[in-house]
Design a protein around this motif. Structure first.
Motif, PDB file in Angstrom:
ATOM      1  N   UNK A  83       0.801  -1.234   0.000  1.00 23.18           N
ATOM      2  CA  UNK A  83       0.000   0.000   0.000  1.00 23.18           C
ATOM      3  C   UNK A  83       0.826   1.272   0.000  1.00 23.18           C
ATOM      4  N   UNK A  84       2.085   1.229   0.468  1.00 23.22           N
ATOM      5  CA  UNK A  84       2.831   2.494   0.542  1.00 23.22           C
ATOM      6  C   UNK A  84       3.428   2.909  -0.785  1.00 23.22           C
ATOM      7  N   UNK A  85       3.283   2.100  -1.819  1.00 17.80           N
ATOM      8  CA  UNK A  85       3.689   2.521  -3.140  1.00 17.80           C
ATOM      9  C   UNK A  85       5.129   2.274  -3.502  1.00 17.80           C
ATOM     10  N   UNK A  86       5.941   1.720  -2.600  1.00 13.56           N
ATOM     11  CA  UNK A  86       7.349   1.524  -2.884  1.00 13.56           C
ATOM     12  C   UNK A  86       7.565   0.589  -4.057  1.00 13.56           C
ATOM     13  N   UNK A  87       6.641  -0.373  -4.220  1.00 12.06           N
ATOM     14  CA  UNK A  87       6.792  -1.320  -5.325  1.00 12.06           C
ATOM     15  C   UNK A  87       6.496  -0.667  -6.661  1.00 12.06           C
ATOM     16  N   UNK A  88       5.834   0.502  -6.666  1.00 10.55           N
ATOM     17  CA  UNK A  88       5.460   1.168  -7.915  1.00 10.55           C
ATOM     18  C   UNK A  88       6.353   2.355  -8.253  1.00 10.55           C
ATOM     19  N   UNK A  89       6.789   3.094  -7.258  1.00 12.72           N
ATOM     20  CA  UNK A  89       7.549   4.328  -7.523  1.00 12.72           C
ATOM     21  C   UNK A  89       8.856   4.391  -6.751  1.00 12.72           C
ATOM     22  N   UNK A  90       9.253   3.299  -6.131  1.00 12.84           N
ATOM     23  CA  UNK A  90      10.520   3.295  -5.415  1.00 12.84           C
ATOM     24  C   UNK A  90      10.559   4.312  -4.289  1.00 12.84           C
ATOM     25  N   UNK A  91      11.666   5.054  -4.208  1.00  6.94           N
ATOM     26  CA  UNK A  91      11.833   6.039  -3.126  1.00  6.94           C
ATOM     27  C   UNK A  91      11.536   7.459  -3.596  1.00  6.94           C
ATOM     28  N   UNK A  92      10.840   7.585  -4.723  1.00  4.19           N
ATOM     29  CA  UNK A  92      10.465   8.917  -5.189  1.00  4.19           C
ATOM     30  C   UNK A  92       9.731   9.732  -4.118  1.00  4.19           C
ATOM     31  N   UNK A  93       8.779   9.148  -3.358  1.00  2.35           N
ATOM     32  CA  UNK A  93       8.092   9.949  -2.339  1.00  2.35           C
ATOM     33  C   UNK A  93       9.032  10.513  -1.273  1.00  2.35           C
ATOM     34  N   UNK A  94       9.987   9.694  -0.799  1.00  6.71           N
ATOM     35  CA  UNK A  94      10.937  10.178   0.207  1.00  6.71           C
ATOM     36  C   UNK A  94      11.826  11.277  -0.354  1.00  6.71           C
ATOM     37  N   UNK A  95      12.284  11.088  -1.588  1.00  4.29           N
ATOM     38  CA  UNK A  95      13.111  12.112  -2.219  1.00  4.29           C
ATOM     39  C   UNK A  95      12.315  13.407  -2.403  1.00  4.29           C
ATOM     40  N   UNK A  96      11.074  13.276  -2.850  1.00  7.51           N
ATOM     41  CA  UNK A  96      10.252  14.459  -3.078  1.00  7.51           C
ATOM     42  C   UNK A  96       9.992  15.215  -1.782  1.00  7.51           C
ATOM     43  N   UNK A  97       9.778  14.484  -0.699  1.00 11.73           N
ATOM     44  CA  UNK A  97       9.525  15.135   0.589  1.00 11.73           C
ATOM     45  C   UNK A  97      10.713  15.989   1.003  1.00 11.73           C
ATOM     46  N   UNK A  98      11.924  15.502   0.746  1.00  9.43           N
ATOM     47  CA  UNK A  98      13.128  16.268   1.084  1.00  9.43           C
ATOM     48  C   UNK A  98      13.366  17.393   0.084  1.00  9.43           C
ATOM     49  N   UNK A  99      13.206  17.106  -1.193  1.00 10.83           N
ATOM     50  CA  UNK A  99      13.504  18.112  -2.213  1.00 10.83           C
ATOM     51  C   UNK A  99      12.566  19.307  -2.145  1.00 10.83           C
ATOM     52  N   UNK A 100      11.309  19.079  -1.800  1.00  8.78           N
ATOM     53  CA  UNK A 100      10.370  20.196  -1.753  1.00  8.78           C
ATOM     54  C   UNK A 100      10.651  21.153  -0.596  1.00  8.78           C
ATOM     55  N   UNK A 101      11.622  20.807   0.265  1.00  9.87           N
ATOM     56  CA  UNK A 101      12.052  21.759   1.292  1.00  9.87           C
ATOM     57  C   UNK A 101      12.621  23.024   0.672  1.00  9.87           C
ATOM     58  N   UNK A 102      13.192  22.901  -0.531  1.00 11.34           N
ATOM     59  CA  UNK A 102      13.877  24.045  -1.133  1.00 11.34           C
ATOM     60  C   UNK A 102      13.149  24.574  -2.374  1.00 11.34           C
ATOM     61  N   UNK A 103      11.921  24.145  -2.567  1.00 11.45           N
ATOM     62  CA  UNK A 103      11.105  24.659  -3.659  1.00 11.45           C
ATOM     63  C   UNK A 103       9.995  25.549  -3.098  1.00 11.45           C
ATOM     64  N   UNK A 104       9.688  26.676  -3.768  1.00 15.94           N
ATOM     65  CA  UNK A 104       8.400  27.304  -3.478  1.00 15.94           C
ATOM     66  C   UNK A 104       7.307  26.385  -4.004  1.00 15.94           C
ATOM     67  N   UNK A 105       6.119  26.506  -3.462  1.00 17.84           N
ATOM     68  CA  UNK A 105       5.045  25.635  -3.923  1.00 17.84           C
ATOM     69  C   UNK A 105       4.559  26.073  -5.305  1.00 17.84           C
ATOM     70  N   UNK A 106       3.949  25.157  -6.028  1.00 15.78           N
ATOM     71  CA  UNK A 106       3.393  25.505  -7.334  1.00 15.78           C
ATOM     72  C   UNK A 106       2.298  26.558  -7.185  1.00 15.78           C
ATOM     73  N   UNK A 107       1.560  26.503  -6.076  1.00 17.61           N
ATOM     74  CA  UNK A 107       0.521  27.509  -5.835  1.00 17.61           C
ATOM     75  C   UNK A 107       1.133  28.891  -5.656  1.00 17.61           C
ATOM     76  N   UNK A 108       2.262  28.980  -4.946  1.00 18.56           N
ATOM     77  CA  UNK A 108       2.939  30.271  -4.770  1.00 18.56           C
ATOM     78  C   UNK A 108       3.439  30.810  -6.105  1.00 18.56           C
ATOM     79  N   UNK A 109       4.025  29.940  -6.922  1.00 22.31           N
ATOM     80  CA  UNK A 109       4.529  30.369  -8.222  1.00 22.31           C
ATOM     81  C   UNK A 109       3.384  30.866  -9.108  1.00 22.31           C
TER      82      UNK A 109
END
Length: 216
Positions: A83-109
């Motif tokens: 159910x956590x999706x690791x079998x479908x997208x690997x560690x993309x969710x964990x990477x995205x959670x960290x990477x979005x620390x340094x992005x403005x949100x799409x709503x802000x842009x």
């Protein structure tokens, strides 16, 4: 990296809060606690750039403290939990959670773009949540991410990353950065006071421990 079969009772990580209300917006727990944590402190001394000898022992403010760590991510431990999706997208969710620390949100842009199209003369830089680096109950510090790099080391058949190392550089925010009234400033003062309490519990040493009997 902590061995996968070793239970981690406490994880290090980052907490994002609203700087105005202190409401917790997101918690990012590191999958494995790094074995090492590198910290450096740059002293701010008044006598550094002056010939005035009366200033030699004065400090102009707290030191600039930087923290560096390397976090390891691995989807292997998660593959058994479909159910956590690791079998479908690997560690993309964990990477995205960290990477979005340094992005403005799409709503802000999008909102800033709309303001530009409407002819707004002054558009303020976009504000991020306040990030707190948590490394035990004794170390909760307001930080800003200053360095970020990712080394993806293994992939599944669909080229989703399943193993990676993330190098993080953090700068501790002090009252010089945020002021006393900002939440980051008050959290820094709590951090400093905790240091002072811990220092007070350090057993005192006598001059004999240094091999001397007095100061010449």
């Amino acid at each position: 990296m902590t061995a996968p079969n070793t239970p981690n009772l406490v994880h290090g990580g980052l907490v994002l809060i609203d700087p105005a209300t202190s409401a917790v917006q997101r918690v990012i727990a590191l999958q494995y606690n790094p074995n090492t944590l590198t910290r450096s402190l740059q002293v701010h001394g008044a006598g550094k750039d002056t010939a005035d000898r009366s200033e030699v022992l004065r400090l102009t403010g707290p030191p600039t403290e930087t923290i560096k760590l390397e976090a390891e991510l691995d989807a292997v431990d998660q593959l058994e939990f479909a159910p956590n999706g690791a079998s479908r997208v690997g560690i993309f969710p964990q990477l995205a959670a960290l990477e979005t620390l340094i992005y403005p949100t799409s709503a802000q842009l999008s909102a800033n773009h709309a303001r530009e199209q409407a002819g707004t003369l002054e558009i303020l830089p976009m504000e991020t949540p306040l990030a707190l680096f948590v490394w035990s109950a004794q170390r909760i510090v307001p930080v800003r991410v200053t360095e970020f790099s990712v080394t993806e080391e293994a992939f599944d058949a669909s080229l989703n990353p399943i193993q990676a190392k993330v190098s993080l550089g953090l700068r501790v925010l002090t009252i010089d950065d945020a002021g006393y009234t900002h939440r980051a400033g008050s959290l820094f003062m709590t951090y400093l006071q905790q240091k002072e309490r811990l220092a007070a519990t350090n057993p005192p040493a006598g001059l004999d421990a240094l091999g001397i009997t007095g100061i010449p």
